[in-house]
Scaffold this active site. Structure first.
Site, PDB file in Angstrom:
ATOM      1  N   ARG A  98       0.807  -1.176  -0.240  1.00 46.77           N
ATOM      2  CA  ARG A  98       0.145   0.030  -0.229  1.00 46.77           C
ATOM      3  C   ARG A  98       0.806   1.420   0.114  1.00 46.77           C
ATOM      4  NH1 ARG A  98      -3.396  -0.520   4.389  1.00 46.77           N
ATOM      5  NH2 ARG A  98      -4.823  -1.450   2.857  1.00 46.77           N
ATOM      6  N   TYR A  99       1.736   1.346   0.808  1.00 44.81           N
ATOM      7  CA  TYR A  99       2.783   2.517   0.990  1.00 44.81           C
ATOM      8  C   TYR A  99       3.851   2.230  -0.054  1.00 44.81           C
ATOM      9  CZ  TYR A  99       0.554   3.086   5.535  1.00 44.81           C
ATOM     10  OH  TYR A  99      -0.658   3.147   6.617  1.00 44.81           O
ATOM     11  N   ARG A 102       7.248   0.273   1.586  1.00 45.32           N
ATOM     12  CA  ARG A 102       7.401  -0.934   2.203  1.00 45.32           C
ATOM     13  C   ARG A 102       6.138  -1.781   1.651  1.00 45.32           C
ATOM     14  NH1 ARG A 102       5.616   3.608   4.654  1.00 45.32           N
ATOM     15  NH2 ARG A 102       4.331   3.830   6.342  1.00 45.32           N
ATOM     16  N   CYS A 111      -1.982 -18.482  14.140  1.00 45.45           N
ATOM     17  CA  CYS A 111      -1.411 -17.725  15.530  1.00 45.45           C
ATOM     18  C   CYS A 111      -1.801 -18.828  16.452  1.00 45.45           C
ATOM     19  CB  CYS A 111      -2.445 -16.605  15.673  1.00 45.45           C
ATOM     20  SG  CYS A 111      -2.069 -15.243  14.354  1.00 45.45           S
ATOM     21  N   CYS A 115      -6.844 -13.520  18.821  1.00 48.28           N
ATOM     22  CA  CYS A 115      -7.533 -12.600  19.630  1.00 48.28           C
ATOM     23  C   CYS A 115      -8.778 -12.037  18.770  1.00 48.28           C
ATOM     24  CB  CYS A 115      -6.477 -11.476  19.531  1.00 48.28           C
ATOM     25  SG  CYS A 115      -4.720 -11.802  19.483  1.00 48.28           S
ATOM     26  N   CYS A 118      -9.238  -9.197  16.043  1.00 47.94           N
ATOM     27  CA  CYS A 118      -8.327  -9.511  15.032  1.00 47.94           C
ATOM     28  C   CYS A 118      -8.665  -8.813  13.747  1.00 47.94           C
ATOM     29  CB  CYS A 118      -7.910 -10.950  14.723  1.00 47.94           C
ATOM     30  SG  CYS A 118      -7.019 -10.867  13.468  1.00 47.94           S
ATOM     31  N   ARG A 120      -7.779  -9.303  10.841  1.00 46.06           N
ATOM     32  CA  ARG A 120      -7.379 -10.217   9.692  1.00 46.06           C
ATOM     33  C   ARG A 120      -8.383 -11.472   9.956  1.00 46.06           C
ATOM     34  NH1 ARG A 120      -1.417  -8.904   9.245  1.00 46.06           N
ATOM     35  NH2 ARG A 120      -1.704  -6.853   8.505  1.00 46.06           N
ATOM     36  N   ASP A 280      -9.504  -1.447  14.748  1.00 46.46           N
ATOM     37  CA  ASP A 280     -10.245  -1.340  13.223  1.00 46.46           C
ATOM     38  C   ASP A 280     -11.573  -1.851  13.337  1.00 46.46           C
ATOM     39  OD1 ASP A 280      -7.686  -0.595  12.249  1.00 46.46           O
ATOM     40  OD2 ASP A 280      -7.278  -2.716  12.011  1.00 46.46           O
ATOM     41  N   ASP A 317      -5.815   3.355  11.457  1.00 43.21           N
ATOM     42  CA  ASP A 317      -5.757   2.856  10.025  1.00 43.21           C
ATOM     43  C   ASP A 317      -7.131   2.901   9.500  1.00 43.21           C
ATOM     44  OD1 ASP A 317      -4.220   1.578   8.099  1.00 43.21           O
ATOM     45  OD2 ASP A 317      -3.399   0.285   9.367  1.00 43.21           O
ATOM     46  N   LYS A 324      -2.549   4.795   7.550  1.00 47.49           N
ATOM     47  CA  LYS A 324      -2.390   5.243   8.916  1.00 47.49           C
ATOM     48  C   LYS A 324      -2.544   6.698   8.923  1.00 47.49           C
ATOM     49  CE  LYS A 324      -0.150   1.253  10.546  1.00 47.49           C
ATOM     50  NZ  LYS A 324      -0.040   0.368   9.375  1.00 47.49           N
TER      51      LYS A 324
END
Ligand SMILES: *Cc1c(COP(=O)(O)O)cnc(C)c1O
Ligand code: SF4
Length: 354
Positions: A98-99, A102, A111, A115, A118, A120, A280, A317, A324
Site C-alpha cells: 500500500r505504501y 514498504r 496464530c 485475538c 483481530c 484479519r 479497526d 488505520d 494510518k
C-alpha cells in the site's frame, strides 16, 4: 510434558468449549456466544497464555481478549470483512503493498492465540490461506523486481509459527535483495508464546542484524518473567530491536493508568512502545471499540505526564485502505497576528512566535 517447549504449547492449545469450562466458570453470554463465534473465527489459546487468566474475574483483561462474547456476533453497519482493504492492494498473493516504500508479507496463516478483535480474522486461521512454496517464490520475485520497496514486513498469522529453517530461508532470500534497507517482523508470540524465542532462533536472527520485531502487548498483566527473559534473549543474543503496538480496547486498557503502567513495564524490559491503534472497524468488534474522542482524552493524559520514550503514537488505520493517520490532541492554533497559541499538557495556555 515440557511446558517451556513451544511445540508442546502449540500442540496442547485449548481449542474447545468443554476444556475452557473445565478451567473457567463462563458467563451465560460467553457460553451462548462460543459456538456461534467459531463459525467466523477459530478459537485457540496456548496453555501459557490461558494461565494468565484470572479465573475469578469475568472482566479479566486477558480473558476478554480471547474468550468470545456477544458483540462478536453482531456486524454493525460500519463494520466490514477487510477494513484495511488489504486484499485490494495485493500485487501478488500474500503481499499487501500500500505504501510506496514498504510491503507486508503474510507468510503464515496460523496464530497460537486468536485475538477476538483481530483485523484479519477473515483469513487468519483459515487453512486455505496456507502459503505454499510457489507463492513464496512469486512474492520474492515481486520484491526483487520492485526497487521502491525498502522494507519487507513479515506478518501473518504469526510469522514465527514457521520452522527455524523456513525463517532462515526467507530472511536470507530477503537479505540478498540490494534495495531492501531492513527487514521487520510482526509477531505476537513474545506475548502469547514467549518460549518460541529460543536460543536457536536468536542465533538465526543475529545473522540478519539489524532486525526489528514489532510485537503486540495490550495489558501490563501480559508482561511476565518468561516474557522479560525472552525479550532479553532477543536483544542480547539475536541483536533484535523490539517495539510494541497495542490496540486501544474497551474494558481492557482504555485507561491512562493502565496504558502508562504497560508502557513503563515495556520500557523496563527493553521494548519501545511504537503504536497505540484505534481498534479497526472489523465485523464483530463493537465490544472493543473506544470512541476516538475518548481515545484522545486517554492519550492526552500520557504526553508530558510520563517519560516521552514510554509514549506510542496514537493512530487510526483508515477503513477502506487510506493508511494510518495520527490521532493527536489539538494542542495549537495559528493566530491572525502570525503567532501561535499553544496549550501544554497541563492545560496551560501560551502564545509564542513560532
Ligand atoms: C501498518 C502497515 C504498514 C506499516 O506501517 P508503519 O507505519 O511503517 O508501521 C505497512 N503496510 C501496510 C499495508 C500497513 O497496514
Ligand atoms: S496475533 Fe495478530 S494476527 Fe494473530 S489473531 Fe491476534 S491480532 Fe490476529
Amino acid at each position: 510434558m515440557d511446558t517451556s517447549d513451544w511445540k508442546w504449547q502449540l500442540q496442547n492449545r485449548i481449542t474447545d468449549l468443554p476444556t475452557v469450562q473445565s478451567r473457567l466458570v463462563l458467563t451465560p453470554e460467553e457460553i451462548a456466544s462460543f459456538p456461534k463465534a467459531l463459525n467466523n473465527f477459530s478459537f485457540s489459546v496456548t496453555p501459557y497464555y490461558f494461565g494468565l487468566i484470572d479465573p475469578k474475574n469475568p472482566n479479566c483483561p486477558i480473558r476478554k481478549q480471547v474468550i468470545p462474547r456477544a458483540g462478536e456476533l453482531v456486524a454493525l453497519p460500519n463494520e466490514v470483512e477487510d477494513p484495511l482493504a488489504e486484499e485490494r492492494f495485493m500485487p501478488v498473493k500474500g503481499v499487501t503493498h500500500r505504501y510506496p516504500d514498504r510491503a507486508i508479507w503474510y507468510i503464515s496463516h496460523v496464530c497460537a492465540v486468536y485475538c477476538r478483535f483481530c483485523t484479519r480474522k477473515r483469513k487468519v486461521s483459515d487453512p486455505e490461506e496456507t502459503p505454499n512454496k510457489a507463492e513464496w517464490e512469486k512474492a520474492l520475485t515481486y520484491f526483487q523486481n520492485t526497487p521502491s520497496i525498502k522494507e519487507v514486513i513479515l506478518s501473518g498469522g504469526d510469522p514465527l509459527t514457521l520452522s527455524d529453517n523456513q525463517i532462515h530461508y526467507l530472511l536470507s532470500e530477503l537479505k540478498k535483495i540490494p534495495h531492501i534497507n531492513h527487514i521487520r517482523i510482526h509477531s505476537r508470540y513474545l506475548v502469547t508464546l514467549p518460549m518460541r524465542i529460543t536460543d536457536d532462533l536468536c542465533k538465526i536472527f543475529s545473522e540478519f542484524f539489524p532486525l526489528y520485531l514489532v510485537t503486540h502487548f495490550n495489558h501490563p498483566k501480559e508482561i511476565t518473567t518468561e516474557v522479560a527473559e525472552a525479550t532479553k534473549r532477543l536483544a542480547t543474543k539475536g541483536f533484535v530491536s523490539v517495539l510494541n503496538q497495542s490496540v486501544l480496547l474497551r474494558g481492557i486498557n482504555d485507561d491512562p493508568k493502565i496504558l502508562s503502567e504497560l508502557n513503563y513495564k515495556l520500557i523496563s524490559i527493553g521494548i519501545k512502545p511504537y503504536y497505540l491503534h484505534q481498534c479497526d472497524e472489523v465485523f464483530g468488534s463493537s465490544d472493543f471499540v473506544v470512541p476516538i474522542e475518548e481515545g484522545i482524552r486517554i492519550y492526552q493524559a500520557l504526553r508530558g505526564f510520563h517519560s516521552g520514550i514510554t509514549i506510542p503514537h496514537y493512530v487510526k488505520d483508515l477503513t477502506g485502505g487510506g493508511g494510518k493517520v495520527l490521532l493527536t490532541p489539538n494542542y495549537f492554533q495559528k493566530k491572525e497576528n502570525g503567532s501561535y497559541h499553544f496549550q501544554n499538557y497541563k492545560g496551560d495556555q501560551y502564545e509564542v512566535g513560532h
